[in-house]
Motif scaffolding. Structure first.
Motif, PDB file in Angstrom:
ATOM      1  N   ALA A  31     -69.011  72.947  43.331  1.00 21.67           N
ATOM      2  CA  ALA A  31     -67.686  73.384  43.757  1.00 21.67           C
ATOM      3  C   ALA A  31     -67.359  72.278  44.792  1.00 21.67           C
ATOM      4  CB  ALA A  31     -67.437  74.623  44.148  1.00 21.67           C
ATOM      5  N   LEU A  32     -68.103  71.465  45.588  1.00 22.90           N
ATOM      6  CA  LEU A  32     -67.796  70.685  46.493  1.00 22.90           C
ATOM      7  C   LEU A  32     -67.726  69.434  45.826  1.00 22.90           C
ATOM      8  CD1 LEU A  32     -67.768  69.772  49.546  1.00 22.90           C
ATOM      9  CD2 LEU A  32     -70.408  69.497  49.558  1.00 22.90           C
ATOM     10  N   ALA A  33     -68.399  69.004  44.919  1.00 23.05           N
ATOM     11  CA  ALA A  33     -68.210  67.807  44.247  1.00 23.05           C
ATOM     12  C   ALA A  33     -67.134  67.745  43.290  1.00 23.05           C
ATOM     13  CB  ALA A  33     -69.564  67.654  43.190  1.00 23.05           C
ATOM     14  N   ALA A  34     -66.469  69.012  42.909  1.00 23.20           N
ATOM     15  CA  ALA A  34     -65.220  68.830  42.215  1.00 23.20           C
ATOM     16  C   ALA A  34     -64.251  68.620  43.220  1.00 23.20           C
ATOM     17  CB  ALA A  34     -65.052  70.210  41.304  1.00 23.20           C
ATOM     18  N   THR A  35     -64.322  69.434  44.315  1.00 20.25           N
ATOM     19  CA  THR A  35     -63.215  69.349  45.476  1.00 20.25           C
ATOM     20  C   THR A  35     -63.005  67.945  45.931  1.00 20.25           C
ATOM     21  OG1 THR A  35     -63.554  71.571  45.880  1.00 20.25           O
ATOM     22  CG2 THR A  35     -62.306  70.189  47.345  1.00 20.25           C
ATOM     23  N   ALA A  36     -64.363  67.346  46.026  1.00 24.82           N
ATOM     24  CA  ALA A  36     -64.473  65.790  47.041  1.00 24.82           C
ATOM     25  C   ALA A  36     -63.778  65.118  45.880  1.00 24.82           C
ATOM     26  CB  ALA A  36     -65.871  65.841  47.135  1.00 24.82           C
ATOM     27  N   SER A  37     -63.943  65.278  44.496  1.00 24.60           N
ATOM     28  CA  SER A  37     -63.395  64.464  43.810  1.00 24.60           C
ATOM     29  C   SER A  37     -62.076  64.375  43.172  1.00 24.60           C
ATOM     30  CB  SER A  37     -64.570  63.861  42.365  1.00 24.60           C
ATOM     31  OG  SER A  37     -65.813  63.840  43.171  1.00 24.60           O
ATOM     32  N   ALA A  38     -61.504  65.571  43.610  1.00 21.92           N
ATOM     33  CA  ALA A  38     -60.376  65.752  43.212  1.00 21.92           C
ATOM     34  C   ALA A  38     -59.119  64.781  43.551  1.00 21.92           C
ATOM     35  CB  ALA A  38     -59.751  67.244  43.502  1.00 21.92           C
ATOM     36  N   LYS A  39     -58.086  64.668  42.378  1.00 22.73           N
ATOM     37  CA  LYS A  39     -57.208  63.696  42.782  1.00 22.73           C
ATOM     38  C   LYS A  39     -55.804  64.203  43.007  1.00 22.73           C
ATOM     39  CE  LYS A  39     -55.964  58.903  41.119  1.00 22.73           C
ATOM     40  NZ  LYS A  39     -56.265  57.618  40.115  1.00 22.73           N
ATOM     41  N   ASP A  40     -55.118  63.416  43.951  1.00 17.96           N
ATOM     42  CA  ASP A  40     -53.719  63.738  44.185  1.00 17.96           C
ATOM     43  C   ASP A  40     -52.611  62.976  43.489  1.00 17.96           C
ATOM     44  OD1 ASP A  40     -51.324  64.889  44.682  1.00 17.96           O
ATOM     45  OD2 ASP A  40     -51.754  65.033  46.969  1.00 17.96           O
ATOM     46  N   TYR A  41     -52.251  63.095  42.422  1.00 18.04           N
ATOM     47  CA  TYR A  41     -51.392  62.130  41.730  1.00 18.04           C
ATOM     48  C   TYR A  41     -49.908  62.272  42.115  1.00 18.04           C
ATOM     49  CZ  TYR A  41     -54.930  61.192  37.972  1.00 18.04           C
ATOM     50  OH  TYR A  41     -56.053  61.067  37.507  1.00 18.04           O
ATOM     51  N   THR A  42     -49.439  61.160  42.457  1.00 14.05           N
ATOM     52  CA  THR A  42     -47.738  61.334  42.972  1.00 14.05           C
ATOM     53  C   THR A  42     -46.906  60.974  41.576  1.00 14.05           C
ATOM     54  OG1 THR A  42     -47.794  60.648  45.174  1.00 14.05           O
ATOM     55  CG2 THR A  42     -45.785  60.248  44.022  1.00 14.05           C
ATOM     56  N   VAL A  43     -46.132  61.943  41.105  1.00 10.66           N
ATOM     57  CA  VAL A  43     -45.663  61.720  39.630  1.00 10.66           C
ATOM     58  C   VAL A  43     -44.791  60.543  39.675  1.00 10.66           C
ATOM     59  CG1 VAL A  43     -44.313  62.833  37.869  1.00 10.66           C
ATOM     60  CG2 VAL A  43     -45.917  64.080  39.056  1.00 10.66           C
ATOM     61  N   GLY A  44     -44.972  59.701  38.844  1.00 10.63           N
ATOM     62  CA  GLY A  44     -44.295  58.691  38.615  1.00 10.63           C
ATOM     63  C   GLY A  44     -44.741  57.215  39.510  1.00 10.63           C
ATOM     64  N   GLY A  45     -45.835  57.479  40.258  1.00  3.35           N
ATOM     65  CA  GLY A  45     -46.267  56.498  41.052  1.00  3.35           C
ATOM     66  C   GLY A  45     -45.410  56.243  42.366  1.00  3.35           C
ATOM     67  N   SER A  46     -45.164  54.847  42.595  1.00  4.34           N
ATOM     68  CA  SER A  46     -44.213  54.432  43.788  1.00  4.34           C
ATOM     69  C   SER A  46     -42.869  54.695  43.351  1.00  4.34           C
ATOM     70  CB  SER A  46     -44.400  52.858  44.226  1.00  4.34           C
ATOM     71  OG  SER A  46     -44.439  52.309  42.809  1.00  4.34           O
ATOM     72  N   VAL A  87     -59.033  69.305  35.863  1.00  2.00           N
ATOM     73  CA  VAL A  87     -58.965  70.926  36.633  1.00  2.00           C
ATOM     74  C   VAL A  87     -59.590  70.444  38.043  1.00  2.00           C
ATOM     75  CG1 VAL A  87     -60.052  73.066  37.013  1.00  2.00           C
ATOM     76  CG2 VAL A  87     -59.488  72.376  34.692  1.00  2.00           C
ATOM     77  N   GLY A  88     -58.441  70.847  39.018  1.00  2.92           N
ATOM     78  CA  GLY A  88     -58.646  70.357  40.452  1.00  2.92           C
ATOM     79  C   GLY A  88     -58.178  69.581  40.941  1.00  2.92           C
ATOM     80  N   ASP A  89     -57.642  68.541  40.232  1.00  2.00           N
ATOM     81  CA  ASP A  89     -56.264  67.643  40.451  1.00  2.00           C
ATOM     82  C   ASP A  89     -54.901  68.227  40.978  1.00  2.00           C
ATOM     83  OD1 ASP A  89     -58.388  65.641  39.997  1.00  2.00           O
ATOM     84  OD2 ASP A  89     -57.408  64.974  38.127  1.00  2.00           O
ATOM     85  N   THR A  90     -54.267  67.496  41.637  1.00  2.00           N
ATOM     86  CA  THR A  90     -53.004  67.832  41.958  1.00  2.00           C
ATOM     87  C   THR A  90     -51.906  66.816  41.387  1.00  2.00           C
ATOM     88  OG1 THR A  90     -53.739  69.121  44.110  1.00  2.00           O
ATOM     89  CG2 THR A  90     -51.531  68.773  43.794  1.00  2.00           C
ATOM     90  N   ILE A  91     -50.795  67.366  41.063  1.00  2.00           N
ATOM     91  CA  ILE A  91     -49.637  66.749  40.626  1.00  2.00           C
ATOM     92  C   ILE A  91     -48.513  66.712  41.578  1.00  2.00           C
ATOM     93  CG2 ILE A  91     -50.369  66.095  38.345  1.00  2.00           C
ATOM     94  CD1 ILE A  91     -48.167  68.052  37.586  1.00  2.00           C
ATOM     95  N   THR A  92     -48.021  65.734  42.444  1.00  2.00           N
ATOM     96  CA  THR A  92     -47.100  66.002  43.374  1.00  2.00           C
ATOM     97  C   THR A  92     -45.684  65.170  42.835  1.00  2.00           C
ATOM     98  OG1 THR A  92     -48.671  66.156  45.187  1.00  2.00           O
ATOM     99  CG2 THR A  92     -46.354  65.756  45.838  1.00  2.00           C
ATOM    100  N   PHE A  93     -44.458  66.006  42.918  1.00  2.00           N
ATOM    101  CA  PHE A  93     -43.275  65.504  42.743  1.00  2.00           C
ATOM    102  C   PHE A  93     -42.581  65.185  43.804  1.00  2.00           C
ATOM    103  CE2 PHE A  93     -44.336  68.020  38.784  1.00  2.00           C
ATOM    104  CZ  PHE A  93     -43.843  67.223  37.857  1.00  2.00           C
ATOM    105  N   LYS A  94     -42.206  63.768  44.064  1.00  2.00           N
ATOM    106  CA  LYS A  94     -41.421  63.524  45.387  1.00  2.00           C
ATOM    107  C   LYS A  94     -40.235  62.837  44.826  1.00  2.00           C
ATOM    108  CE  LYS A  94     -45.481  62.443  47.968  1.00  2.00           C
ATOM    109  NZ  LYS A  94     -46.357  61.289  48.862  1.00  2.00           N
ATOM    110  N   TYR A  95     -38.975  63.336  45.431  1.00  2.00           N
ATOM    111  CA  TYR A  95     -37.683  63.086  44.697  1.00  2.00           C
ATOM    112  C   TYR A  95     -36.400  63.375  45.779  1.00  2.00           C
ATOM    113  CZ  TYR A  95     -38.304  68.336  44.302  1.00  2.00           C
ATOM    114  OH  TYR A  95     -38.533  69.592  44.594  1.00  2.00           O
ATOM    115  N   MET A  96     -35.381  62.692  45.551  1.00  2.00           N
ATOM    116  CA  MET A  96     -34.311  63.059  46.380  1.00  2.00           C
ATOM    117  C   MET A  96     -33.570  64.334  46.217  1.00  2.00           C
ATOM    118  SD  MET A  96     -34.374  60.185  47.827  1.00  2.00           S
ATOM    119  CE  MET A  96     -32.551  59.981  48.725  1.00  2.00           C
TER     120      MET A  96
END
Length: 206
Positions: A17-32, A52-61
């Protein structure tokens, strides 16, 4: 022996579980380019392995939003019956299960004519793939950054989430795309976590 075996099993599960959490990635949708009109999100997702374990984050106006929708509503850019609706400029989704999820902007014409639609397919966690992605993220960039393309008029393309859009004047073509980028991968290398797992198992047997 039963106590030792149970301890070893619990240690192995905890370390996995620790390995999966440590390697999880947080993607910003669309990048820059983030979550905005006239970004080619099919191009942004290409080559990425969402696990599974990754996160996608939407940043927007403030004049955008994020709707999670069904497959049918995604195909037609229908914002009338979303699974969930989000606003505020920063919306994160934890990818907790395998499968495909669909997201659009619910502001009129932003999905249909503005390319604000993205589908995310999540696969099971794979330690080797996570390590490879971490190595790729750490590698120096080659060549100059791609300059963003000019955005066309608001109604230049129609309809929504298809590989090709038909220009309002009649010509077919891809909608313009901004330069994709990856959010950094956080956490410890998988090799270090594996070392912790071995140490925990040895200690439990000793």
């Amino acid at each position: 022996m039963k106590i030792i075996s149970r301890t070893a099993l619990l240690a192995a599960v905890a370390v996995a579980a620790l390995a999966a959490t440590a390697s999880a990635k947080d993607y910003t949708v669309g990048g820059s380019d983030q979550w905005d009109t006239y970004i080619d999100y099919d191009k942004w997702t290409a080559g990425k392995k969402f696990m599974v374990g990754d996160t996608i984050t939407f940043k927007y106006m403030p004049y955008h939003n994020v709707l999670e929708v069904t497959t049918a509503d995604y195909a037609s850019c229908n914002a009338d019956s979303p699974i969930s609706t989000h606003s505020g400029g920063n919306t994160a989704f934890k990818l907790t299960a395998t499968g495909t999820r669909y997201f659009i902007c619910g502001i009129p014409r932003h999905c249909l004519n503005g390319t604000m639609h993205v589908m995310i397919t999540t696969v099971p966690y794979d330690a080797a793939a996570a390590a490879a992605a971490a190595t790729a993220d750490d590698a120096p960039a080659s060549g100059p950054a791609q300059a963003p393309l000019q955005s066309p008029p608001a109604d230049a393309y129609a309809p929504g989430p298809a590989g090709y859009k038909v220009a309002m004047g009649g010509a077919a073509g891809k909608s313009p795309a901004g330069a994709p980028s990856n959010a950094p991968r956080y956490g410890q290398p998988v090799a270090a976590v594996a070392g912790l797992a071995l140490a925990a198992l040895v200690a439990s047997v000793a």
